[in-house]
Design a protein around this motif. Structure first.
Motif, PDB file in Angstrom:
ATOM      1  N   THR A   8      -0.629  12.737   3.247  1.00 43.94           N
ATOM      2  CA  THR A   8       0.074  11.620   3.860  1.00 43.94           C
ATOM      3  C   THR A   8       1.512  11.694   3.377  1.00 43.94           C
ATOM      4  O   THR A   8       1.771  11.739   2.179  1.00 43.94           O
ATOM      5  N   ARG A   9       2.442  11.727   4.309  1.00 46.16           N
ATOM      6  CA  ARG A   9       3.848  11.922   3.958  1.00 46.16           C
ATOM      7  C   ARG A   9       4.584  10.619   3.665  1.00 46.16           C
ATOM      8  O   ARG A   9       5.503  10.586   2.863  1.00 46.16           O
ATOM      9  N   ASP A  10       4.201   9.565   4.337  1.00 48.71           N
ATOM     10  CA  ASP A  10       4.894   8.286   4.184  1.00 48.71           C
ATOM     11  C   ASP A  10       4.314   7.550   2.983  1.00 48.71           C
ATOM     12  O   ASP A  10       3.368   6.782   3.100  1.00 48.71           O
ATOM     13  N   VAL A  11       4.874   7.812   1.804  1.00 46.62           N
ATOM     14  CA  VAL A  11       4.345   7.258   0.564  1.00 46.62           C
ATOM     15  C   VAL A  11       5.282   6.201   0.023  1.00 46.62           C
ATOM     16  O   VAL A  11       6.476   6.435  -0.129  1.00 46.62           O
ATOM     17  N   ARG A  12       4.730   5.044  -0.256  1.00 47.86           N
ATOM     18  CA  ARG A  12       5.491   3.980  -0.902  1.00 47.86           C
ATOM     19  C   ARG A  12       5.328   4.131  -2.402  1.00 47.86           C
ATOM     20  O   ARG A  12       4.267   4.505  -2.883  1.00 47.86           O
ATOM     21  N   VAL A  13       6.363   3.806  -3.142  1.00 47.70           N
ATOM     22  CA  VAL A  13       6.384   3.997  -4.591  1.00 47.70           C
ATOM     23  C   VAL A  13       6.648   2.660  -5.264  1.00 47.70           C
ATOM     24  O   VAL A  13       7.563   1.940  -4.876  1.00 47.70           O
ATOM     25  N   ALA A  14       5.843   2.354  -6.275  1.00 48.14           N
ATOM     26  CA  ALA A  14       6.084   1.162  -7.086  1.00 48.14           C
ATOM     27  C   ALA A  14       7.144   1.505  -8.126  1.00 48.14           C
ATOM     28  O   ALA A  14       7.230   2.640  -8.591  1.00 48.14           O
ATOM     29  N   ASN A  15       7.933   0.523  -8.496  1.00 51.32           N
ATOM     30  CA  ASN A  15       8.934   0.702  -9.543  1.00 51.32           C
ATOM     31  C   ASN A  15       8.299   0.352 -10.881  1.00 51.32           C
ATOM     32  O   ASN A  15       7.598  -0.655 -11.000  1.00 51.32           O
ATOM     33  N   ALA A  16       8.554   1.158 -11.889  1.00 47.23           N
ATOM     34  CA  ALA A  16       7.958   0.949 -13.213  1.00 47.23           C
ATOM     35  C   ALA A  16       8.328  -0.399 -13.815  1.00 47.23           C
ATOM     36  O   ALA A  16       7.594  -0.938 -14.647  1.00 47.23           O
ATOM     37  N   HIS A  17       9.456  -0.974 -13.391  1.00 57.53           N
ATOM     38  CA  HIS A  17       9.936  -2.212 -13.992  1.00 57.53           C
ATOM     39  C   HIS A  17       9.634  -3.447 -13.158  1.00 57.53           C
ATOM     40  O   HIS A  17       9.978  -4.553 -13.555  1.00 57.53           O
ATOM     41  N   GLU A  18       8.965  -3.270 -12.007  1.00 57.63           N
ATOM     42  CA  GLU A  18       8.569  -4.438 -11.238  1.00 57.63           C
ATOM     43  C   GLU A  18       7.258  -4.988 -11.800  1.00 57.63           C
ATOM     44  O   GLU A  18       6.627  -4.371 -12.662  1.00 57.63           O
ATOM     45  N   THR A  19       6.849  -6.135 -11.315  1.00 55.68           N
ATOM     46  CA  THR A  19       5.651  -6.777 -11.852  1.00 55.68           C
ATOM     47  C   THR A  19       4.398  -6.227 -11.160  1.00 55.68           C
ATOM     48  O   THR A  19       4.462  -5.697 -10.049  1.00 55.68           O
ATOM     49  N   ILE A  20       3.273  -6.441 -11.837  1.00 50.08           N
ATOM     50  CA  ILE A  20       2.008  -6.014 -11.223  1.00 50.08           C
ATOM     51  C   ILE A  20       1.704  -6.868  -9.997  1.00 50.08           C
ATOM     52  O   ILE A  20       1.032  -6.403  -9.081  1.00 50.08           O
ATOM     53  N   GLN A  22       3.963  -7.775  -7.790  1.00 45.37           N
ATOM     54  CA  GLN A  22       4.683  -7.102  -6.705  1.00 45.37           C
ATOM     55  C   GLN A  22       3.941  -5.836  -6.278  1.00 45.37           C
ATOM     56  O   GLN A  22       3.822  -5.550  -5.086  1.00 45.37           O
ATOM     57  N   ALA A  23       3.443  -5.077  -7.243  1.00 47.17           N
ATOM     58  CA  ALA A  23       2.702  -3.857  -6.921  1.00 47.17           C
ATOM     59  C   ALA A  23       1.428  -4.194  -6.156  1.00 47.17           C
ATOM     60  O   ALA A  23       1.086  -3.516  -5.180  1.00 47.17           O
ATOM     61  N   ALA A  24       0.726  -5.246  -6.576  1.00 46.68           N
ATOM     62  CA  ALA A  24      -0.514  -5.642  -5.895  1.00 46.68           C
ATOM     63  C   ALA A  24      -0.226  -6.079  -4.456  1.00 46.68           C
ATOM     64  O   ALA A  24      -0.985  -5.764  -3.538  1.00 46.68           O
ATOM     65  N   LYS A  25       0.868  -6.788  -4.255  1.00 48.83           N
ATOM     66  CA  LYS A  25       1.238  -7.208  -2.895  1.00 48.83           C
ATOM     67  C   LYS A  25       1.559  -5.989  -2.027  1.00 48.83           C
ATOM     68  O   LYS A  25       1.195  -5.943  -0.850  1.00 48.83           O
ATOM     69  N   LEU A  26       2.240  -5.008  -2.605  1.00 52.34           N
ATOM     70  CA  LEU A  26       2.538  -3.785  -1.862  1.00 52.34           C
ATOM     71  C   LEU A  26       1.244  -3.059  -1.512  1.00 52.34           C
ATOM     72  O   LEU A  26       1.060  -2.616  -0.376  1.00 52.34           O
ATOM     73  N   ALA A  28      -1.716  -4.388  -1.159  1.00 50.30           N
ATOM     74  CA  ALA A  28      -2.409  -5.180  -0.145  1.00 50.30           C
ATOM     75  C   ALA A  28      -1.811  -4.938   1.237  1.00 50.30           C
ATOM     76  O   ALA A  28      -2.529  -4.774   2.224  1.00 50.30           O
ATOM     77  N   GLY A  29      -0.486  -4.906   1.307  1.00 46.86           N
ATOM     78  CA  GLY A  29       0.185  -4.677   2.591  1.00 46.86           C
ATOM     79  C   GLY A  29      -0.094  -3.304   3.169  1.00 46.86           C
ATOM     80  O   GLY A  29      -0.111  -3.127   4.391  1.00 46.86           O
ATOM     81  N   LEU A  30      -0.311  -2.339   2.301  1.00 48.15           N
ATOM     82  CA  LEU A  30      -0.592  -0.963   2.741  1.00 48.15           C
ATOM     83  C   LEU A  30      -2.083  -0.690   2.869  1.00 48.15           C
ATOM     84  O   LEU A  30      -2.471   0.371   3.351  1.00 48.15           O
ATOM     85  N   ASP A  31      -2.897  -1.621   2.406  1.00 58.47           N
ATOM     86  CA  ASP A  31      -4.346  -1.430   2.305  1.00 58.47           C
ATOM     87  C   ASP A  31      -4.642  -0.170   1.502  1.00 58.47           C
ATOM     88  O   ASP A  31      -5.383   0.711   1.918  1.00 58.47           O
ATOM     89  N   ALA A  32      -3.992  -0.079   0.339  1.00 54.63           N
ATOM     90  CA  ALA A  32      -4.137   1.079  -0.547  1.00 54.63           C
ATOM     91  C   ALA A  32      -4.558   0.607  -1.929  1.00 54.63           C
ATOM     92  O   ALA A  32      -4.168  -0.480  -2.364  1.00 54.63           O
ATOM     93  N   GLY A  33      -5.310   1.426  -2.625  1.00 56.28           N
ATOM     94  CA  GLY A  33      -5.767   1.082  -3.959  1.00 56.28           C
ATOM     95  C   GLY A  33      -4.963   1.723  -5.059  1.00 56.28           C
ATOM     96  O   GLY A  33      -5.259   1.526  -6.238  1.00 56.28           O
TER      97      GLY A  33
END
Length: 144
Positions: A8-20, A22-26, A28-33
């Motif tokens: 899969t080429r379209d990969v979203r990346v979490a930032n190490a300094h954002e909150t969990i 924010q990562a969980a919401k991302l 959920a929006g992507l339906d990714a674990g």
């Protein structure tokens, strides 16, 4: 077939300094674990829904906990020009369902999951990897 043909080429990346949160919401929006974690354009880890559940919530940490505090920093990855058969065997050996994909300059270019492999192969390699990944656990395994 090479990894680049299945990933899969379209990969979203979490930032190490954002909150969990924010990562969980991302996720959920992507339906990714799981999400790769980046810091200054470098792949520095992976965060999964399991990391959030066990390393954060399970230890009493709140939603404002930073991703870098609970992520897995020992990142396993594969190269985009590797053969899928080789990578699939490795996924089974190290018990991973997905791997970040990097180019030879080690820039993140995709992610490869067992689902991706199952879609492009007919030789059962995804199932073989899954059987390696899904080995029964220890004393507290639910598969016993």
């Amino acid at each position: 077939m090479q990894v680049r043909d299945a990933m899969t080429r379209d990969v979203r990346v979490a930032n190490a300094h954002e909150t969990i949160e924010q990562a969980a919401k991302l996720m959920a929006g992507l339906d990714a674990g799981a999400l790769p974690v980046g810091d200054n354009n470098r792949l520095v880890g992976m965060i999964t829904d399991r990391d959030i559940a066990l390393r954060a919530i399970g230890e009493g940490k709140g939603p404002q906990t930073k991703v870098h505090e609970v992520m897995t920093s020992d990142v396993k990855y594969c190269f985009d020009d590797q053969e899928i058969e080789e990578v699939t065997r490795n996924m089974g050996d190290v018990q991973l369902r997905r791997l970040p994909v990097v180019d030879r300059d080690k820039r993140l270019v995709g992610i490869l999951s067992l689902g991706d492999i199952a879609l492009v192969t007919t030789n059962g390699s995804a199932g073989k990897a899954l059987s390696g990944i899904s080995r029964p656990g220890g004393e507290h395994s639910q598969s016993a």
